[in-house]
Motif scaffolding. Sequence first.
Motif, PDB file in Angstrom:
ATOM      1  N   GLY A 166       0.757  -1.397  -0.050  1.00 16.62           N
ATOM      2  CA  GLY A 166      -0.078   0.049  -0.047  1.00 16.62           C
ATOM      3  C   GLY A 166       0.943   1.268  -0.130  1.00 16.62           C
ATOM      4  O   GLY A 166       0.175   2.482   0.122  1.00 16.62           O
ATOM      5  N   ARG A 167       2.015   1.219  -0.119  1.00 17.99           N
ATOM      6  CA  ARG A 167       2.949   2.400   0.074  1.00 17.99           C
ATOM      7  C   ARG A 167       2.926   2.908  -1.353  1.00 17.99           C
ATOM      8  O   ARG A 167       2.757   2.087  -2.580  1.00 17.99           O
ATOM      9  CB  ARG A 167       4.387   2.260   0.618  1.00 17.99           C
ATOM     10  CG  ARG A 167       4.625   1.880   1.661  1.00 17.99           C
ATOM     11  CD  ARG A 167       5.966   1.137   2.119  1.00 17.99           C
ATOM     12  NE  ARG A 167       7.021   2.048   1.415  1.00 17.99           N
ATOM     13  CZ  ARG A 167       8.111   1.719   1.499  1.00 17.99           C
ATOM     14  NH1 ARG A 167       8.462   0.240   1.291  1.00 17.99           N
ATOM     15  NH2 ARG A 167       9.071   2.231   0.859  1.00 17.99           N
ATOM     16  N   PRO A 168       2.980   4.325  -1.886  1.00 16.05           N
ATOM     17  CA  PRO A 168       3.071   4.780  -3.171  1.00 16.05           C
ATOM     18  C   PRO A 168       4.581   4.319  -4.002  1.00 16.05           C
ATOM     19  O   PRO A 168       5.327   4.248  -3.268  1.00 16.05           O
ATOM     20  CB  PRO A 168       3.204   6.298  -2.936  1.00 16.05           C
ATOM     21  CG  PRO A 168       3.490   6.333  -1.505  1.00 16.05           C
ATOM     22  CD  PRO A 168       3.037   5.083  -0.610  1.00 16.05           C
ATOM     23  N   VAL A 169       4.116   3.836  -5.227  1.00 17.49           N
ATOM     24  CA  VAL A 169       5.308   3.510  -5.942  1.00 17.49           C
ATOM     25  C   VAL A 169       6.371   4.676  -6.188  1.00 17.49           C
ATOM     26  O   VAL A 169       5.944   5.629  -6.719  1.00 17.49           O
ATOM     27  CB  VAL A 169       5.056   2.605  -7.276  1.00 17.49           C
ATOM     28  CG1 VAL A 169       6.132   2.589  -8.124  1.00 17.49           C
ATOM     29  CG2 VAL A 169       4.008   1.658  -6.991  1.00 17.49           C
ATOM     30  N   ALA A 170       7.690   4.775  -5.667  1.00 17.37           N
ATOM     31  CA  ALA A 170       8.654   5.511  -6.033  1.00 17.37           C
ATOM     32  C   ALA A 170       9.691   5.104  -6.661  1.00 17.37           C
ATOM     33  O   ALA A 170      10.436   4.540  -6.001  1.00 17.37           O
ATOM     34  CB  ALA A 170       8.994   6.288  -4.502  1.00 17.37           C
ATOM     35  N   ILE A 171       9.946   5.305  -7.902  1.00 13.59           N
ATOM     36  CA  ILE A 171      11.047   5.123  -8.527  1.00 13.59           C
ATOM     37  C   ILE A 171      11.977   6.235  -8.956  1.00 13.59           C
ATOM     38  O   ILE A 171      11.589   7.064  -9.590  1.00 13.59           O
ATOM     39  CB  ILE A 171      10.504   4.322 -10.021  1.00 13.59           C
ATOM     40  CG1 ILE A 171       9.856   2.899  -9.764  1.00 13.59           C
ATOM     41  CG2 ILE A 171      11.939   3.846 -10.756  1.00 13.59           C
ATOM     42  CD1 ILE A 171       9.054   2.398 -11.032  1.00 13.59           C
ATOM     43  N   GLU A 172      13.075   6.056  -8.478  1.00 19.48           N
ATOM     44  CA  GLU A 172      14.086   7.130  -8.612  1.00 19.48           C
ATOM     45  C   GLU A 172      14.855   7.068  -9.945  1.00 19.48           C
ATOM     46  O   GLU A 172      15.144   6.175 -10.281  1.00 19.48           O
ATOM     47  CB  GLU A 172      15.215   7.022  -7.358  1.00 19.48           C
ATOM     48  CG  GLU A 172      15.833   8.086  -7.037  1.00 19.48           C
ATOM     49  CD  GLU A 172      17.167   8.138  -6.049  1.00 19.48           C
ATOM     50  OE1 GLU A 172      18.003   8.720  -6.226  1.00 19.48           O
ATOM     51  OE2 GLU A 172      16.447   7.512  -4.943  1.00 19.48           O
ATOM     52  N   LEU A 173      14.622   8.301 -10.708  1.00 20.61           N
ATOM     53  CA  LEU A 173      15.086   8.103 -12.048  1.00 20.61           C
ATOM     54  C   LEU A 173      16.582   8.594 -11.991  1.00 20.61           C
ATOM     55  O   LEU A 173      17.221   8.991 -11.053  1.00 20.61           O
ATOM     56  CB  LEU A 173      14.456   9.054 -12.679  1.00 20.61           C
ATOM     57  CG  LEU A 173      12.840   9.143 -13.045  1.00 20.61           C
ATOM     58  CD1 LEU A 173      12.312   9.918 -13.721  1.00 20.61           C
ATOM     59  CD2 LEU A 173      12.725   7.522 -13.620  1.00 20.61           C
ATOM     60  N   LYS A 174      17.484   7.883 -12.985  1.00 22.85           N
ATOM     61  CA  LYS A 174      18.799   8.262 -13.043  1.00 22.85           C
ATOM     62  C   LYS A 174      19.229   9.270 -13.855  1.00 22.85           C
ATOM     63  O   LYS A 174      18.401   9.737 -14.773  1.00 22.85           O
ATOM     64  CB  LYS A 174      19.814   7.023 -13.753  1.00 22.85           C
ATOM     65  CG  LYS A 174      19.573   5.614 -13.188  1.00 22.85           C
ATOM     66  CD  LYS A 174      20.174   4.741 -13.979  1.00 22.85           C
ATOM     67  CE  LYS A 174      19.951   3.056 -13.331  1.00 22.85           C
ATOM     68  NZ  LYS A 174      20.949   2.987 -12.391  1.00 22.85           N
TER      69      LYS A 174
END
Lengths: 170, 148
Positions: free
Chosen positions: B65-73
């Motif tokens: 249930g956590r927000p999807v957080a994808i760190e961009l390069k």
Amino acid sequence: MPLILHNLSPLHWSLAGAGIAVITLLLVFISNHRLGISTGFEDICSLVLPQPYFRRAGIRSGRGWRLPFLAGLVLGGFLSAALGGGWALTWELGRFDAVIGFGHVGKLAWMFAGGLFIGFGTRLAGGCTSGHGIFGLSNLEWPSLVATASFMAGGMVTTQLIYRVLFAGM
Amino acid sequence: MLGFYILAGTAFGFLLSRSGAADYNYIQAMFLFESFQLYGIIGTAVVIGAAGLWLVKRGGKTAFGRPVAIELKPMHRGNVVGGLLFGVGWSVAGMCPGPILVNIGEGKVYALAALAGALVGAGAFGVFYDRLQNLLGLPPLTLGPGEG
């Protein structure tokens, strides 16, 4: 072509690719991590090196999942060998043995030199085959396309030089 | 979660070991255009990965249930220069970073030398980051060159 490991037949590429995609997606969906292995080298370095680069949040926050993931990679290789014909130390290196044929010391020096390029290059590029090539491309990131094209080009030129020029007549 | 990370790594390592991705001959055959195997693996992984990532991001939440957080390069000149250098190393050793560890697990002794080289290389990069930053226009230290 059989694998060097016990002359096993490799998995079909579609099966291996699908399996890698599933693991990549599980890492995001379950634990919110982007697949990437080369930062793990920095995580290991950060255990002993005090420089500010190794004290940044990006490294310290990732150690908790990357180090166990890296340990899993070693374990996966071990299980693959153990279940596929038995685990044993080996120096076999396929085409290298047949064409270049250096002994143990030469092989270690060759691999250490290759490793230097891998460690320095992947960190300068901001990722490797997994972080740029698989995750970055899957996420449609431009820097990953640039990096992937660069390391594929670097590899193609180098292997062509080694096997078609330097050691071509051997 | 520790168990999940070890398990995911083990499954990944097993796949790399049995697919040719951690095999010196297959790496050379890829770069010599003699084998489709590794192109097929990366291509399949990217196509399925892209579709799956699109779905995960569209859902917006992880399994917990956590927000999807994808760190961009970040984009920088190191993507090209570092990429080329890494390509040389991948060809020479016949391993990229994951397969170095997989090959150690398989019992291939020389892979230990590749790991030693990779750690020295990555260590040197971090130690000289400030100087390389000016030379190649790399992102500030807090951001780094990109994790992965």
